[in-house]
Design an enzyme around this catalytic site. Structure first.
Site, PDB file in Angstrom:
ATOM      1  N   HIS A 155      40.033  41.455  44.456  1.00  9.97           N
ATOM      2  CA  HIS A 155      40.371  40.472  43.425  1.00  9.97           C
ATOM      3  C   HIS A 155      41.265  39.380  44.007  1.00  9.97           C
ATOM      4  O   HIS A 155      41.780  39.503  45.119  1.00  9.97           O
ATOM      5  CB  HIS A 155      41.082  41.133  42.241  1.00  9.97           C
ATOM      6  N   LYS A 159      46.264  38.709  40.819  1.00  9.72           N
ATOM      7  CA  LYS A 159      46.115  39.899  39.975  1.00  9.72           C
ATOM      8  C   LYS A 159      47.327  40.804  40.153  1.00  9.72           C
ATOM      9  O   LYS A 159      47.730  41.103  41.278  1.00  9.72           O
ATOM     10  CB  LYS A 159      44.828  40.645  40.314  1.00  9.72           C
TER      11      LYS A 159
END
Length: 267
Positions: A155, A159
């Site tokens: 990600h 995040k």
């Protein structure tokens, strides 16, 4: 016409949700919420989201936004989502929660707060990811204990939770299919002299960097062969479209806590 409100207008997901509500049929945007004193409060939600003026101003009044909607879509953080869930319960309004990072205790609290309303709590609103959950169950049940399982998720650098809620759910699906206790067999750390891999463990590796929207690969590794099941998100639209689909489904459902498997009829 189902009236949908969106929480978190300033965020990337919030803006995509505003666009997806506008693009969907049979729904309308009734309200948009941001935290108190946010600089965007009072501005037109459509202009902020880049889809043109909608005549819907961003508000910081949670109760007023909930009062004007049939269902609230929330992509924030667990503590905020639980507060919004409680507020929806008091007004008998449905809610769709896409926040990740819930502890077992927070999930239990979410279940208790849905005694009087219908709610969806799902780590991933993508139709493709939820189909992957079903496929993973079938693969794991068929292969049994002869294949080692490893999960790798990637990600963007912003995040805040790891591993992702989607990766955790993938691990839980595999563990359930194999009759294992996920909390016992999940392995998040390998460093130094670790010894041989145990037969039951499910490895979980995390990558964070750049602007990766979301990538997940589950490896089933046997002797002389390997199966890889991967899902890659190219943008956030699939999450927002899935959330709108979930919102149209949950309105009118019996009180309780549902997930995207219920929405898609995959259970």
């Amino acid at each position: 016409m189902i009236k949908i409100a969106v929480c978190g207008a300033a965020g990337r997901m919030g803006q995509r949700l505003i666009n997806s509500v506008q693009e969907a049929e049979g729904v309308c945007l009734s309200g948009v919420l941001e935290r108190p004193a946010h600089p965007l409060v009072g501005q037109d939600a459509g202009l902020v989201a880049g889809c043109g003026a909608l005549g819907v101003s961003i508000s910081d009044d949670l109760n007023a936004v909930i009062a004007g909607c049939d269902v609230l879509i929330d992509f924030t953080a667990p503590k905020v989502s639980l507060k919004n869930l409680e507020a929806c319960g008091l007004q008998r309004k449905s809610i769709v929660i896409g926040s990740t990072g819930f502890t077992p205790e927070e999930r239990q609290l979410a279940m208790e707060l849905t005694r009087n309303i219908s709610a969806i709590l799902a780590p991933n609103m993508s139709v493709g990811v939820n189909v992957c959950f079903k496929i993973l169950k079938d693969i794991a049940a068929t292969l049994g204990d002869d294949f080692d399982v490893e999960i790798v998720e990637s990600h963007h650098r912003m995040k805040v939770d790891a591993p992702s809620g989607t990766a955790v759910r993938m691990g839980q699906v595999v563990a359930e299919a194999l009759g294992r206790d996920y909390d016992r067999v999940a392995n998040f750390h390998r460093e130094g002299i670790t010894g041989s891999r145990t037969k039951d463990e499910i490895g979980m590796q995390t990558i964070r960097g750049g602007d990766i929207v979301g990538e997940h690969t589950v490896y089933f590794i046997g002797m002389g062969e390997r199966i890889e099941l991967s899902h890659r998100a190219m943008n956030r639209d699939m999450f927002s479209r899935g959330a709108v689909r979930a919102a149209t489904w949950v309105v009118g459902q019996a009180p309780g806590l549902y997930d995207m498997q219920d929405v898609l009829g995959l259970k």
